[in-house]
Design an enzyme around this catalytic site. Structure first.
Site, PDB file in Angstrom:
ATOM      1  N   LYS A 104       0.841  -1.197   0.000  1.00  0.00           N
ATOM      2  CA  LYS A 104       0.000   0.000   0.000  1.00  0.00           C
ATOM      3  C   LYS A 104       0.874   1.243   0.000  1.00  0.00           C
ATOM      4  O   LYS A 104       1.968   1.176   0.565  1.00  0.00           O
ATOM      5  CB  LYS A 104      -0.974   0.037   1.180  1.00  0.00           C
ATOM      6  CG  LYS A 104      -0.428  -0.283   2.569  1.00  0.00           C
ATOM      7  CD  LYS A 104       0.672   0.435   3.201  1.00  0.00           C
ATOM      8  CE  LYS A 104       0.723   1.886   3.389  1.00  0.00           C
ATOM      9  NZ  LYS A 104       1.934   2.367   4.086  1.00  0.00           N
ATOM     10  N   TYR A 122      -4.909   3.769   5.693  1.00  0.00           N
ATOM     11  CA  TYR A 122      -5.506   2.827   6.648  1.00  0.00           C
ATOM     12  C   TYR A 122      -6.801   3.399   7.228  1.00  0.00           C
ATOM     13  O   TYR A 122      -7.736   2.662   7.540  1.00  0.00           O
ATOM     14  CB  TYR A 122      -4.542   2.543   7.797  1.00  0.00           C
ATOM     15  CG  TYR A 122      -3.353   1.714   7.416  1.00  0.00           C
ATOM     16  CD1 TYR A 122      -3.481   0.344   7.196  1.00  0.00           C
ATOM     17  CD2 TYR A 122      -2.087   2.277   7.313  1.00  0.00           C
ATOM     18  CE1 TYR A 122      -2.380  -0.430   6.864  1.00  0.00           C
ATOM     19  CE2 TYR A 122      -0.980   1.510   6.980  1.00  0.00           C
ATOM     20  CZ  TYR A 122      -1.144   0.157   6.758  1.00  0.00           C
ATOM     21  OH  TYR A 122      -0.056  -0.608   6.428  1.00  0.00           O
TER      22      TYR A 122
END
Ligand code: NAD
Length: 373
Positions: free
Chosen positions: A141, A226
């Site tokens: 990510k 996140y």
């Protein structure tokens, strides 16, 4: 008071043990193997890590504990790292690549999956080269630095008939998955508010994370993702509008190219609302959800744990997991069985997050509320 630094954030979660070598040729994406008993059951998936930096170190340790996959290869531009990793993880010479000869991995039957752990701006190039080499891939990510890059990566995988997963480790982490369950199953009623914050203090002016061309942005791209993810998995909805504000630049020498901190608000179709922040100038690691009949929360929530959580009814207690080992194992099980990866970790999911993050930046820059419909 405890100093909350990147080192603190990256607390180690694994210990090393040896593994055996079992190669598994994988069925291609979209084949008719779905739901059939796989001839690969009981075998291990062979993973090559690309980019041997800090997070690759955590993954390598996690892979020592994994049951369905193993560290079989490395790709690095640094000769001394190749020597160290070869020795430490017993990697055969034939499975060691550099960035120039990487494409030769196409002919290596001992590598099933390539795991890209490079700076964000390099994900696209290596994802496309991996797909063209006919290997499945996991991409760290954020999936890329723009939504259009994500789309190109998805297209390349489709064309090559390979599967791509995002390295979304929290989708396999019990405390976070309990937050998802409590929210989506409306255990405390309709969720009205999610608060999600993740930040740490950064200090190295030479870090690629502070260079916009490599990172794509600041803490939003690195850790705010996140919070975007958590807002989406707790509500089970896609945001319909966004507002955002940059925080003050507390160190103009450090934050020349990327924001020091950013706060944003996401509105969801049910009326639920998320207020999130990410920062490079303060330590915070927290998820909170308020629903009609109660609340549930974690802190620490997103880092490597150990996590702590409670609901308005009492403590949450789940086992501490090696997040990297569990994530790799769960992805490996799906691929070994010749099945499709679950939608919440695929490229399409990474693309959704990038679209939202780009809108967050645009909203912060323009001061306007943006529609995401
Ligand atoms: P890092 O700086 O420690 O490692 C990056 C690696 O890329 C190094 O080995 C470096 O040598 C290599 N590299 C190759 N070309 C480079 C270049 N031109 N400039 C800089 N480095 C180059 O970074 P990291 O913390 O390991 O992060 C790598 C990726 O993993 C990022 O996408 C990051 O977002 C992601 N990450 C994920 C988690 C997680 O919990 N899932 C945690 C940390 C990092």
């Amino acid at each position: 008071m405890k100093k909350f630094s990147r080192r603190h954030f990256l607390q180690s979660a694994g210990t090393a043990v040896g593994t055996g070598v079992i190669a598994a040729a994988l069925p291609a994406f979209g084949t008719s193997t779905e739901n059939k008993k796989s001839k690969y059951e009981g075998k291990k998936l062979n993973i090559a890590l690309v980019g041997l930096g800090r997070y690759a170190g955590f993954l390598a340790e996690g892979l020592q504990e994994a049951q369905y996959c193993r560290l079989a290869g490395i790709v690095t531009g640094t000769a001394s790292k190749a020597v160290d990793w070869k020795k430490r993880y017993n990697i055969p010479d034939a499975n060691i690549y550099n960035y120039q000869n990487f494409d030769g991995i196409k002919n290596n039957k001992d590598i099933d999956v390539v795991y890209i752990v490079l700076p964000n701006s390099m994900h696209k190039e290596y994802a496309i080269r991996t797909a063209q080499a006919g290997k499945h891939l996991i991409v760290e990510k954020p999936m890329a630095i723009t939504a259009s890059d994500c789309q190109e990566m998805i297209d390349a995988c489709k064309k090559a008939g390979v599967q791509m997963a995002n390295g979304y480790r929290l989708h396999y982490e019990p405390y976070n998955m309990e937050m998802k369950r409590l929210g989506q199953e409306k255990v405390f009623g309709q969720v009205r508010l999610v608060e999600a914050s993740l930040g740490y203090k950064t200090s190295d002016p030479n870090e690629w994370r502070l260079k916009k061309s490599m990172a794509g942005g600041g803490p939003l791209m690195n850790v705010g993702i996140y919070c975007v993810q958590a807002s989406r998995y707790i509500t089970g909805e896609e945001p319909v509008s966004v507002t955002a504000q940059f925080g003050p630049n507390t160190d103009s020498a450090l934050f020349k190219e990327v924001e020091a901190s950013i706060t944003w608000q996401l509105a969801f179709p049910s009326g639920a609302y998320a207020n999130c922040s990410s920062s490079y100038n303060c330590g915070i690691d927290r998820l909170y959800a308020s629903a009609d009949n109660g609340s549930f929360e974690l802190s620490p929530a997103i880092s490597y744990g150990p996590f702590r959580g409670k609901t308005s009814k009492g403590e949450l207690n789940f086992p501490v997991t090696n997040q990297q080992a569990v994530q790799c194992d769960e992805i490996a099980k799906v691929l070994l069985a010749g099945k499709q990866l679950p939608s919440h970790i695929t490229g399409e999911e990474g693309l959704k997050d990038l679209r939202i993050m780009q809108a967050i930046y645009e909203a912060a820059q323009t001061g306007k509320k943006l529609s995401l419909r």
